[in-house]
Design a protein around this motif. Structure first.
Motif, PDB file in Angstrom:
ATOM      1  N   LEU A 127       7.385 -15.153   8.528  1.00  0.00           N
ATOM      2  CA  LEU A 127       6.244 -14.420   7.995  1.00  0.00           C
ATOM      3  C   LEU A 127       5.774 -15.071   6.709  1.00  0.00           C
ATOM      4  O   LEU A 127       6.573 -15.307   5.807  1.00  0.00           O
ATOM      5  N   VAL A 128       4.475 -15.334   6.629  1.00  0.00           N
ATOM      6  CA  VAL A 128       3.917 -15.957   5.431  1.00  0.00           C
ATOM      7  C   VAL A 128       2.758 -15.116   4.925  1.00  0.00           C
ATOM      8  O   VAL A 128       1.760 -14.929   5.630  1.00  0.00           O
ATOM      9  N   GLU A 129       2.906 -14.613   3.695  1.00  0.00           N
ATOM     10  CA  GLU A 129       1.854 -13.800   3.090  1.00  0.00           C
ATOM     11  C   GLU A 129       0.858 -14.672   2.340  1.00  0.00           C
ATOM     12  O   GLU A 129       1.201 -15.746   1.843  1.00  0.00           O
ATOM     13  N   SER A 130      -0.350 -14.178   2.237  1.00  0.00           N
ATOM     14  CA  SER A 130      -1.374 -14.812   1.423  1.00  0.00           C
ATOM     15  C   SER A 130      -2.343 -13.748   0.939  1.00  0.00           C
ATOM     16  O   SER A 130      -2.370 -12.628   1.473  1.00  0.00           O
ATOM     17  N   GLY A 131      -3.120 -14.100  -0.067  1.00  0.00           N
ATOM     18  CA  GLY A 131      -4.159 -13.191  -0.539  1.00  0.00           C
ATOM     19  C   GLY A 131      -3.832 -12.413  -1.793  1.00  0.00           C
ATOM     20  O   GLY A 131      -4.657 -11.660  -2.290  1.00  0.00           O
ATOM     21  N   GLY A 132      -2.655 -12.568  -2.323  1.00  0.00           N
ATOM     22  CA  GLY A 132      -2.333 -11.880  -3.575  1.00  0.00           C
ATOM     23  C   GLY A 132      -3.086 -12.496  -4.739  1.00  0.00           C
ATOM     24  O   GLY A 132      -3.814 -13.471  -4.575  1.00  0.00           O
ATOM     25  N   GLY A 133      -2.908 -11.916  -5.908  1.00  0.00           N
ATOM     26  CA  GLY A 133      -3.562 -12.457  -7.091  1.00  0.00           C
ATOM     27  C   GLY A 133      -3.814 -11.396  -8.124  1.00  0.00           C
ATOM     28  O   GLY A 133      -3.127 -10.376  -8.167  1.00  0.00           O
ATOM     29  N   LEU A 134      -4.803 -11.666  -8.950  1.00  0.00           N
ATOM     30  CA  LEU A 134      -5.143 -10.785 -10.062  1.00  0.00           C
ATOM     31  C   LEU A 134      -6.434 -10.039  -9.775  1.00  0.00           C
ATOM     32  O   LEU A 134      -7.400 -10.631  -9.282  1.00  0.00           O
ATOM     33  N   ALA A 135      -6.427  -8.737 -10.037  1.00  0.00           N
ATOM     34  CA  ALA A 135      -7.632  -7.917  -9.879  1.00  0.00           C
ATOM     35  C   ALA A 135      -7.728  -6.950 -11.045  1.00  0.00           C
ATOM     36  O   ALA A 135      -6.716  -6.604 -11.657  1.00  0.00           O
ATOM     37  N   GLN A 136      -8.926  -6.535 -11.317  1.00  0.00           N
ATOM     38  CA  GLN A 136      -9.124  -5.504 -12.331  1.00  0.00           C
ATOM     39  C   GLN A 136      -8.964  -4.132 -11.691  1.00  0.00           C
ATOM     40  O   GLN A 136      -9.153  -3.977 -10.469  1.00  0.00           O
ATOM     41  N   ALA A 137      -8.639  -3.163 -12.487  1.00  0.00           N
ATOM     42  CA  ALA A 137      -8.552  -1.794 -11.983  1.00  0.00           C
ATOM     43  C   ALA A 137      -9.876  -1.407 -11.338  1.00  0.00           C
ATOM     44  O   ALA A 137     -10.948  -1.701 -11.884  1.00  0.00           O
ATOM     45  N   GLY A 138      -9.765  -0.805 -10.158  1.00  0.00           N
ATOM     46  CA  GLY A 138     -10.950  -0.450  -9.401  1.00  0.00           C
ATOM     47  C   GLY A 138     -11.384  -1.520  -8.424  1.00  0.00           C
ATOM     48  O   GLY A 138     -12.262  -1.278  -7.582  1.00  0.00           O
ATOM     49  N   GLY A 139     -10.776  -2.692  -8.524  1.00  0.00           N
ATOM     50  CA  GLY A 139     -11.133  -3.795  -7.656  1.00  0.00           C
ATOM     51  C   GLY A 139     -10.395  -3.777  -6.338  1.00  0.00           C
ATOM     52  O   GLY A 139      -9.684  -2.811  -6.018  1.00  0.00           O
ATOM     53  N   SER A 140     -10.545  -4.860  -5.596  1.00  0.00           N
ATOM     54  CA  SER A 140      -9.966  -4.953  -4.252  1.00  0.00           C
ATOM     55  C   SER A 140      -9.280  -6.300  -4.045  1.00  0.00           C
ATOM     56  O   SER A 140      -9.668  -7.303  -4.641  1.00  0.00           O
ATOM     57  N   LEU A 141      -8.273  -6.265  -3.203  1.00  0.00           N
ATOM     58  CA  LEU A 141      -7.612  -7.474  -2.717  1.00  0.00           C
ATOM     59  C   LEU A 141      -7.239  -7.245  -1.259  1.00  0.00           C
ATOM     60  O   LEU A 141      -7.028  -6.096  -0.841  1.00  0.00           O
ATOM     61  N   ARG A 142      -7.123  -8.326  -0.541  1.00  0.00           N
ATOM     62  CA  ARG A 142      -6.701  -8.244   0.857  1.00  0.00           C
ATOM     63  C   ARG A 142      -5.527  -9.180   1.076  1.00  0.00           C
ATOM     64  O   ARG A 142      -5.643 -10.387   0.836  1.00  0.00           O
ATOM     65  N   LEU A 143      -4.429  -8.617   1.517  1.00  0.00           N
ATOM     66  CA  LEU A 143      -3.249  -9.404   1.846  1.00  0.00           C
ATOM     67  C   LEU A 143      -3.228  -9.691   3.345  1.00  0.00           C
ATOM     68  O   LEU A 143      -3.590  -8.839   4.151  1.00  0.00           O
ATOM     69  N   SER A 144      -2.786 -10.884   3.672  1.00  0.00           N
ATOM     70  CA  SER A 144      -2.589 -11.269   5.066  1.00  0.00           C
ATOM     71  C   SER A 144      -1.141 -11.673   5.268  1.00  0.00           C
ATOM     72  O   SER A 144      -0.508 -12.207   4.349  1.00  0.00           O
TER      73      SER A 144
END
Length: 119
Positions: A4-21
């Motif tokens: 299993l290999v994850e991607s899509g993490g990082g830095l976001a501001q409160a209220g923002g969005s991220l998508r992990l795969s």
């Protein structure tokens, strides 16, 4: 053996969005429950969401209405869409694949993806 290999993490501001795969290789995961745990510094690992082979999903109470888990069996991939992010969502997020015979037990883990939410 499943990798299993994850991607899509990082830095976001409160209220923002991220998508992990979470991309699986080595074997199909179509028949396995899949999901995501997270672990914040000095805290225990906790289940965030999981999804059954048929698509039934479950969520940790604090992420309901903000996070959405989905899967694409043709791509052997699971996703975690995270909206309305809060600083308390900051953690390392781990994808998992459950045992075929016991969906409540984790069989495989990904390496983890850091998610940091700034206030």
């Amino acid at each position: 053996q499943v990798r299993l290999v994850e991607s899509g993490g990082g830095l976001a501001q409160a209220g923002g969005s991220l998508r992990l795969s979470c991309a699986a290789s080595g074997s199909t995961v179509s028949f396995r429950t899949m999901g995501w745990y997270r672990q914040a510094p000095e805290k225990e690992r906790e289940l965030v969401a999981n999804i059954s082979p048929s698509g039934t999903s479950n969520y940790k109470e604090s992420v309901k209405g903000r996070f959405a888990i989905s899967r694409d069996n043709a791509k052997n991939t699971v996703y975690l869409q995270m909206n309305s992010l809060k600083p308390e969502d900051t953690a390392v997020y781990y994808c998992f694949a459950a045992k075929l015979s016991r969906p409540s037990d984790v069989n495989y883990w990904g390496q983890g993806a850091q998610v940091t939410v700034s206030s």
